[in-house]
Design a protein around this motif. Structure first.
Motif, short mmCIF file in Angstrom:
data_model
loop_
_atom_site.label_atom_id
_atom_site.label_comp_id
_atom_site.label_asym_id
_atom_site.label_seq_id
_atom_site.Cartn_x
_atom_site.Cartn_y
_atom_site.Cartn_z
N THR A 22 -2.77 16.09 2.94
CA THR A 22 -2.77 14.87 2.14
C THR A 22 -3.63 13.83 2.83
O THR A 22 -3.44 13.55 4.01
N THR A 23 -4.61 13.30 2.12
CA THR A 23 -5.45 12.24 2.65
C THR A 23 -5.02 10.96 1.95
O THR A 23 -4.97 10.92 0.73
N GLU A 24 -4.72 9.95 2.74
CA GLU A 24 -4.22 8.73 2.12
C GLU A 24 -4.95 7.52 2.65
O GLU A 24 -5.24 7.41 3.85
N GLN A 25 -5.23 6.59 1.75
CA GLN A 25 -5.76 5.29 2.15
C GLN A 25 -4.74 4.24 1.79
O GLN A 25 -4.09 4.32 0.76
N ASN A 26 -4.65 3.25 2.66
CA ASN A 26 -3.70 2.19 2.40
C ASN A 26 -4.35 0.85 2.72
O ASN A 26 -5.05 0.70 3.71
N LEU A 27 -4.14 -0.11 1.84
CA LEU A 27 -4.62 -1.46 2.10
C LEU A 27 -3.41 -2.37 1.97
O LEU A 27 -2.71 -2.34 0.96
N GLY A 28 -3.18 -3.16 3.03
CA GLY A 28 -1.97 -3.97 2.99
C GLY A 28 -2.22 -5.39 3.45
O GLY A 28 -3.19 -5.69 4.16
N LEU A 29 -1.35 -6.25 3.02
CA LEU A 29 -1.44 -7.64 3.42
C LEU A 29 -0.03 -8.10 3.78
O LEU A 29 0.90 -7.97 2.99
N ASP A 30 0.12 -8.60 5.02
CA ASP A 30 1.40 -9.17 5.42
C ASP A 30 1.23 -10.68 5.43
O ASP A 30 0.21 -11.19 5.89
N LYS A 50 -2.05 -11.20 7.56
CA LYS A 50 -2.67 -10.06 8.21
C LYS A 50 -3.11 -9.05 7.16
O LYS A 50 -2.35 -8.69 6.27
N LEU A 51 -4.33 -8.63 7.35
CA LEU A 51 -4.89 -7.64 6.45
C LEU A 51 -4.90 -6.30 7.19
O LEU A 51 -5.29 -6.25 8.36
#
Lengths: 1073, 587
Positions: A727-735, A672-673
């Motif tokens: 706070t502005t945050e970007q997150n990229l994740g891979l499960d 999962k992206l």
């Protein structure tokens, strides 16, 4: 419970289809006589008995056991047992909430023991995401879940210290050495800059600065849906079922103005339908110090004094602190007292928990009682907690449900005193006892510190030392849930958190802590604090699937919260007798408001928060996921007109494994992206900041009461236009899940930017006030986290080996200070392009050696003194020669947990590491005043053993002792040390007593275990150097101002002289009745 | 339906709570703090002034600040446990030193509060006579701080209006402008202040007399400075002599005995012009007992000058034997921070001890045995009767040394006596406080800052600089003739001493005035500024403190750079916009 195995109509038809297929195949096979065999077996099956446990050997109840290919399943009972009939060649699929699904071939066995491994990364588990739950596979944010069972592998007084090293991106740094201390928590590092609290009492400032930093950067803790303030020690770890940690902004934006530090959601245990289960968990622990501070022994101490006389830079050859008569005698007869050994004791820990839970389909309950007691290794220090808790969940009708959770804790903390610094100072050349065996009450008589009372007074005069705190806390959450119409639910959560603290201290004369000789100098303090928070949340949830493809969940929230706290503290001086202690202020000669522990004397503070939130979750065929959130918070602490602020967030997920093209890749079960973006902030403005406050003091004009006045001073300048930072945050994740999810994990990368940081800007003093608060700073950060859980071995014989590993890297830096052109703010130790907390000082490059005397003289120095780098090569050491020497941000942090289980035995080892950060060790420095170690390297007192320079020992480590100097030049540079470490946190060995041995004694399961806490440090350059006992911090402040100007910020955790860490062995049992 | 009734109840309750809470939820009402508008009330003006007086306790009486008033002068040397070593040696002076930073930070914080009091107070609706008196206090205090700033740091920022908006830039103003402001404030204060201490300003706070004293000193100091003119000396002399002439009006005067002014309990006596007040009350005295916290507001002057008398053992200088003395309240807590520079004190300033009573009224030289069962090789010591330790200011004959049962220390240690050491020396006793509960308690005595006797010294210096040696000698003679008085002498003996102490106009030199200041004011927390004002620091260090202080003092570049203290590093670091804030030369 005996399971039935009756196939449904649909299953029967499936089976007929299967039989037909098998028959078709069989017809093609010459050996037709075999035909009957599988048919026979499948029809009859064999009787299987099974037992399901977790990796620590505890039974897992309510696990679902399915025969692969069928839809029928049964559940395990409270003891983890199940019985069923299944074909001998069947494959069983065993699943349970918060465990990884296990697949086991029956292979004709009739007894099957199953060990379920925790499903930290299992994609089937349910995750609490704030104002609701989600299946992990539908989660789009960066969330990590840690089960209560995992936390209990490290049995400590509070849940946060058990969490150390267990979750990627959650950095917990020890900041105290007292029993029951928790630590400083940072999720994905710090974002905000907290200015120094300045003023007059260094220790108070450090703790205030640290508290401010916590207010800005610590995560929000939510217990059963209600925001939780105050001490984490009030939560009984045994009551905790699960922790879910929301890390990125797309997940935390639903908490808006409180979300930027991450959110830790605590879910407590509740009852389940079924027979009532009673369980008992208890352990007893014995602890000993891991190490003592290494100090000079008797002859070495005498040599230090001689060398300090030789190194006296004002009156060469003299030493105002020569050996006393008693010390001379001690040196002659070989006395070398180890004062630390005399004081430290063994620590004892008792933890007992009794739980009863159960219920019917409509009403479930749980009741628990806990008792925890821990004594410190320093006499007088202990922590006791009584916990009583009840939950009830009741379904009134098919549409109405209510529930209540009441947690009550009573905690007693006795802090005693911290004698360690004083013990290190004591002369080793004097004996604690007189020749006739009596206590030598003033062992240093004749020296300048002759009034120092024997440290043994901590034991024999214990009644004169009181430093206790009693806290009663009741945390209640009530909910009501109404299904208004199908798909639409209304829920109300009401939370009331109330706590009352009473603290008292008494410091009587003739003790090691108070060397006064008269009760006139005895003092007591009494502090009372009350705090409450109430929360009312109104939630609407609409949850519906359209056309079996579109799953929509909408959540709407309107909530209010009010926090209130007030404190009063008094101090009384001059008591008639030690035993009065802190019990009667009226017996004190004089009583006044206590401003030392309670700046301002009496404190009152209230803040209100009004919030609106809406969230939409959309999932398309479990393939595409979308989350959109918007929250608006209005806060009382901002000026009217600036009170409301809105926080949007979006996140998307793609379950790649659910796509058709992935079907052929069998090795990948889950993929999962995730991508998310959001804005959050923190509530780091204390109430009334925008109004401005005058400092208060007192003065007497002349004698008598007529001239006594309260004084007021302008100390800060108010700023009415303050607003929240964001706070502005970007997150990229891979499960991912590989090899039938035997290897699961997630990888996250993120970046964040924080704007409008609230900076308490320190002002040039000539402008009339020390500081003001501005919205000016900017920081940015980025990081990388990886967490992998794997079942390395799962043999048919029942041997399993599983591993959890996490690794994270977090980098942050300052982008902008109070104004865009400003590149550095030395007063606050902030530098654009550098991490948030750095060490800025002149750089020690060694010690001036004898052959360099001429060169040293050009700097006004002599051989034996600290040599620092002349950065600008102008032949003078000035403020311009200061440079950045390091920072407190670890290069990386990581944790590694290994678990082994075999036939009732289980073993787990928890390790964690923090690498590449600096720490400040104040006791290796001095400033001749409040900070550092008074008279360090001066020989007036004993000290931690160092390798110092003498004309015949040309070391570059420490300078030459100098009896004339209460501080020496560039002393601050000695305190900066490498704080990297790798530690084994705990080793846990358990054994489940076979159930056949338990029959007839009313016990359904029994596990015994031994835990070693803090067994050893694998790597720490600081500890190896002999200068410290532990690389982890134990407090704030104490760092020395640089000789070249500027100081280490108070927010930095320092490693000071305090109780050494304890290596503890626990012996425990888990029993179910 | 029953369940729905319950639900309605829940919702109604929640809605009620939410609605009533909501309105007030976002309004702030502080209850444990005071906001700046308070300065426009009578209580606020008084509170602002009291706040500033209280802040002074962070300076006068504390160890760091006492160091910068005395260390590195001709009068004193570093004691064995001295702190702030660089102030004693002028070697590697810290620009971030706590004492200079405190002076700077506290002065400017207080000046801004005073500017707030003057600004808000001007519009306060209170009785105009009261207001005039209150605001005069503010003017006096503002001038007071600027005077110490300009003497210590030279050219400094000048702010005379209340700053409410934070700025991060600041600039140094010419010292002439600062002196002009000081003189204006003090001139107004000297007519608007109370004539004698009256409620609520009791004790010895600012009065017209204190303002006149300070105004005279300011003119004198400006006269010496680059911003001065010769007429400043004449003005200083006039103000001082007028103050002396009208002393009865102000309720001030000299005591017959020099010792009276500094004796415990006389802090509000007729000779005292101004004190930083303290008292035993823990709250208003802002103190704790039993210990002395670093960086606190406590008056530790009773400790700093004490030698380490409990370290002298019976067999001294040989080892062995019990300590002769136990620390007690009467003999004080041995801090060993400051010791007299005996080669100057004994051979120059106090060379005439026969007629001048002031040495014996300044130093404790006798330590009466206070510990039972002590025997030296010369005999047993009786508690309360025999002298255990003796530090006479002269060499004792050998026979007397041999017969003395206790241990004797003399300047040179001849005839079998021991020489003074860095830890055993005559102890300056002006700040002793016998009225403490515990030996480790700090002093509860108000710290005397200005004495009337100094007005004569100021006048003498001003007349001398104005070329009027006759009046200068007349002024000095008042002080000197008073110093001749001993209560134990007969009238004839006293008269003889008065004659011997009297000087002629021709005797008046700058050197003589500076020695006279030592005799009158030894250890009274102003020597460093006196040497700086009269530009005698270089020359007197060279003559009287050549090793400890002059060695490095003389290496400064430019020469005499150390006549100004360094601007605190924090000020330089925190001026982050506009022009860089310059450090003083030589640092």
């Amino acid at each position: 419970m005996r399971a039935s195995f009756k196939p449904t109509a649909r299953e029967t038809s499936e089976r007929i289809y299967l039989l037909t297929k098998l028959l078709t195949i069989a017809l093609c096979v010459p050996a037709a006589f075999l035909l009957g065999m599988p048919l026979h077996a499948q029809n009859t099956g064999i009787h299987i008995k099974g037992h399901i446990t977790n990796t620590t050997g505890q039974p897992v109840s309510n696990a679902t056991i399915l025969v692969k290919g069928s839809r029928a399943g049964i559940s395990s009972d409270e003891s983890g047992n199940f019985e069923m009939v299944a074909p001998p060649n069947a494959t069983l699929i065993i699943s349970s909430v918060s465990f990884a699904t296990s697949t086991i071939k029956v292979d004709g066995r009739t007894t099957i023991n199953v060990v379920l491994t925790p499903a930290n990364a299992s994609l089937d588990q349910v995750i609490v995401v704030g104002y609701g739950t989600q299946r992990k596979k539908d989660v789009t944010g960066s969330v990590v879940s840690v089960s209560g069972a995992t936390l209990q592998e490290v049995p400590t007084a509070n849940v946060i210290s058990s969490l150390q090293g267990r979750a990627a991106g959650v950095d917990i740094v020890s900041n105290s050495a007292s029993p029951g201390a928790s630590g400083q928590i940072r999720i994905r590092g710090s974002r905000s800059l907290s200015a120094e609290v300045t003023g007059n009492s260094a220790s108070t400032n450090a703790s205030l600065t640290a508290a401010n930093d916590d207010a800005l950067n610590a995560p929000l803790i939510v217990v059963d849906g209600i925001p939780y303030g105050g001490s984490i020690n009030d939560l009984n770890p045994d009551d905790i079922a699960n922790l879910d940690i929301l890390k990125d902004a797309s997940a935390t934006a639903i908490y808006g103005s409180r979300g930027s530090g991450g959110v830790i959601i605590v879910t407590t245990k509740r009852g389940r339908p079924g027979k009532s289960v009673m369980s008992y968990n208890g352990y007893y622990g014995i602890g000993n110090r891991t190490k003592e501070y290494k100090v000079f022994n008797g002859p070495e101490y005498a040599t230090l004094k001689t060398q300090a006389a030789a190194g006296n830079t004002i009156n060469p050859g003299t030493n105002a602190y020569g050996l006393t008569t008693a010390e001379q005698a001690g040196l002659a007869n070989g006395t070398s007292t180890d004062w630390q050994k005399l004081i430290y004791r063994q620590s004892h820990t008792t933890n007992q928990n009794l739980n009863l839970s159960g219920g019917t389909e409509t009403t479930q309950f749980s009741l628990s009682a806990g008792y925890f007691q821990q004594t410190g290794i320093i006499p007088g220090q202990d922590f006791t907690r009584y916990a009583l808790r009840a939950t009830i969940d009741h379904r009134i009708s098919s549409k109405l449900k209510i529930g209540l959770n009441m947690m009550n804790t009573l905690g007693y903390t006795n802090l005693g005193g911290n004698p360690v610094g004083g013990l290190v100072r004591m002369s080793p050349l004097v004996s604690p006892y007189n020749a006739n065996g009596t206590i030598n009450s003033l062992p240093e008589t004749g020296s300048i510190d002759g009034s120092t009372v024997n440290p043994l007074s901590i034991k024999y005069n214990a009644a004169a030392i009181v430093n206790n705190n009693r806290r009663l806390r009741t945390f209640n959450s009530l909910y009501g849930e109404w299904e208004i119409v199908k798909y639409l639910k209304y829920r109300i959560n009401v939370g009331l958190d109330y706590s009352q603290n009473q603290s008292g201290t008494y410091s009587g004369p003739n003790t090691f802590y108070n060397s006064s000789t008269s009760l006139a100098a005895a003092n007591e303090t009494v502090t009372n604090a009350e705090a409450y928070t109430y929360t009312i949340e109104n939630l609407l949830t609409y949850d519906r699937t359209f056309s079996e493809k579109h799953h929509i969940t909408f959540t709407g929230l309107y909530s209010i919260q009010k926090d209130h706290s007030q404190t009063s503290a008094f101090t009384g001086t001059g008591l008639p007798a030690d035993y009065i202690q802190d019990y009667n202020l009226n017996l004190a000669t004089s009583v006044a408001a206590n401003t030392t522990t309670n700046p301002g004397g009496g404190n009152f503070s209230e803040r209100g928060l009004i919030s609106y939130m809406a969230r939409l979750n959309y999932a398309f065929m479990s393939r595409f996921l979308l989350t959109a959130t918007i929250r608006t918070d209005g806060s009382s602490v901002l000026s009217p007109g600036n009170q409301y602020y809105t926080y949007p967030a979006f996140a998307a997920g793609w379950n790649i494994a659910n796509e058709k093209f992935m079907n052929s890749i069998t090795a990948i079960n889950t993929l999962k992206l995730r991508a998310g973006w959001g804005i959050t902030s923190n509530q780091g403005i204390t109430p009334y900041t925008t109004l401005g406050a005058l400092g208060t003091n007192f003065y007497n004009f002349g004698p008598g009461t007529a001239g006594q006045n309260i004084g007021y001073l302008v100390q800060t300048l108010a700023n009415r236009s303050l607003k929240w930072q964001s706070t502005t945050e970007q997150n990229l994740g891979l499960d991912f899940g590989l090899f039938k999810n035997r290897i699961t994990g997630s990888i996250d990368v993120y970046s964040e930017k924080t704007n409008n940081i609230l900076l308490a800007e320190n002002l040039p003093a000539s402008n009339g006030a020390g500081s003001t608060t501005v919205n000016a700073g900017k920081t940015k950060g980025h990081g990388f986290e990886i967490a992998i859980s794997s079942i390395n071995i799962q043999s048919a014989s029942g041997f399993t080996w599983s591993t959890d590993v996490n690794f994270s890297v977090d980098r942050n830096q300052i982008v902008q200070l109070q104004n865009p052109t400003l590149k550095q703010d030395i007063g606050n130790q902030w530098f654009v392009g550098q991490p948030l907390t750095v060490i800025y000082d002149v750089k020690k490059i060694g010690i001036w050696q004898s052959q360099d005397a001429a060169q040293a003289a050009t700097f006004g120095q002599v051989p034996g003194q600290i040599r620092v780098e002349d950065l600008d090569k102008n032949g003078k050491i000035t403020a311009a020669d200061r440079q950045i020497l390091g920072n407190y941000q670890p290069r990386w942090t990581g944790g590694l947990t290994n678990r082994w289980a075999y036939k009732g035995f289980d073993l787990s080892v928890v390790m964690f590491a923090r690498m590449g950060q600096k720490v400040v060790v104040p006791y290796l420095t001095t400033d001749g005043s409040a900070q550092g170690f008074d008279f360090f390297n001066n020989s007036r007192n004993n000290q931690v053993k160092i390798n110092y320079w003498t004309p015949t020992n040309s070391t570059n480590a420490f300078p030459r002792p100098d009896a004339s100097a209460d501080k020496f030049i560039y002393a601050s540079t000695l305190g900066y040390q490498d704080g990297s470490f790798v530690k084994v946190r705990s080793i846990n060995i358990g054994y489940v007593i076979p159930s056949k041995l338990l029959t007839g004694i009313g016990i359904t399961s029994l596990r015994v275990y031994v835990t070693a806490e803090n067994p050893f440090i694998i790597y720490s350059p600081l500890v190896r150097s002999g200068l410290a006992v532990d690389p982890e911090g134990n407090g704030y402040g104490g760092a020395v101002t640089s000789s070249a100007g500027g100081s280490i910020p108070n927010r930095a955790i320092t490693v000071n002289l305090n109780a050494p860490p304890v290596r503890q062995f626990n012996f425990g049992v888990n029993v179910k009745f | 339906m029953r369940a729905n009734n319950k639900l309605s109840f829940i919702i109604a309750t929640a809605a009620l709570l939410t609605a009533t809470g909501c309105k007030k939820l976002l309004q702030e009402q502080p209850r444990s703090q005071i906001t700046p508008a308070f300065f426009s009330t009578a209580g606020g003006i008084l509170g602002g002034i009291a706040g500033v007086y209280s802040d002074m306790r962070f300076l006068w009486g504390t160890e760091g600040f006492t160091n910068i008033t005395l260390a590195g002068t001709d009068e004193v040397l570093a004691g064995g446990s001295a702190s702030g070593t660089y102030w004693w040696t002028y070697n590697n002076i810290l620009t971030s030193d706590g004492a200079t930073t405190s002076l700077w930070n506290i002065a400017y914080q207080d000046i801004n509060t005073l500017n707030g009091v003057l600004q808000f107070g001007a519009v306060a609706t209170i009785d105009s006579a009261t207001k005039r008196q209150y605001l005069a206090q503010a003017k006096f205090l503002r001038a007071f701080y600027y005077f110490y700033l300009v003497q210590t740091f030279g050219s400094v920022p000048l702010h005379t209006s209340f700053i409410t908006n934070a700025t991060t830039s600041d600039t140094r103003q010419p010292i002439a402008d600062i002196y002009t402001q000081i003189i204006q404030d003090l001139t107004e204060a000297s007519t608007q202040l109370q004539v004698k201490p009256t409620a609520p300003f009791l004790g010895k706070p600012a009065t017209q007399a204190a303002a006149l004293y300070l105004l005279s000193k300011v003119y004198l100091t400006r006269g010496w400075s680059s911003a001065g003119s010769p007429s400043d000396f004449a003005t200083a002399a006039t103000i001082a002599s007028n103050l002396i002439a009208n002393q009865a009006t102000y309720g001030i005067g000299l005591n017959p005995d020099y010792a009276t002014a500094n004796a415990p309990g006389n802090e509000y006596g007729q000779e005292i012009l101004f004190v930083i007040d303290r008292e035993a009350d823990l709250k208003y005295g802002e103190r704790t007992t039993g210990t002395r916290a670093s960086g606190s507001k406590e008056n530790g002057t009773n400790f700093f000058f004490r030698p380490n008398y409990p370290s002298v053992s019976a067999n001294y200088p040989a080892s062995g034997g019990a300590a002769i003395m136990t620390r007690d309240i009467a003999n004080g807590r041995p801090f060993i921070r400051i010791r007299p520079n005996t080669s100057y004190v004994l051979n120059q300033a106090f060379v005439d001890q026969a007629d001048d009573s002031r040495y014996s009224k300044t130093f404790q030289t006798v330590w009466i045995a206070n510990t039972a069962g002590i025997s030296t090789p010369r005999g047993a010591l009786t508690v309360g009767k025999d002298t255990g330790i003796w530090t006479p200011p002269y060499e004792v004959p050998a026979a007397q040394v041999a017969a003395f049962k206790g241990v004797v220390f003399t300047p040179l240690g001849t005839n079998g006596a021991n020489a003074y050491t860095t830890v055993i020396f005559p102890s300056m006793s002006k700040y002793d406080d016998p009225n403490r509960a515990d030996v480790n308690d700090a002093s509860t005595r108000p710290l005397i800052l200005f004495k009337f006797s100094e007005v004569y010294l100021l006048a003498a210096e001003a007349y001398f600089k104005a070329g009027d040696n006759t009046n200068a000698a007349a002024m000095l003679n008042v002080i000197r003739q008073r110093a001749a008085y001993r209560s134990t002498n007969t009238a004839a003996q006293n008269a003889a001493s008065v004659a011997a102490m009297t000087i002629l106009p021709g005797d008046v030199t700058l050197d003589f005035i500076m020695d006279e200041r030592t005799r009158e004011l030894f250890g009274e927390c102003q020597r460093w500024w006196d040497l700086v004002r009269t530009q005698t620091l270089n020359e007197r260090l060279q003559r009287f403190n050549p090793t400890e202080a002059y060695t490095h003092y003389s290496t400064s570049s430019p020469a005499n750079a150390f006549m100004l203290r360094p601007i605190p590093q924090s000020e330089i670091d925190l001026v982050t916009s506009g022009p860089v804030f310059p450090q003083n030369p030589g640092y």
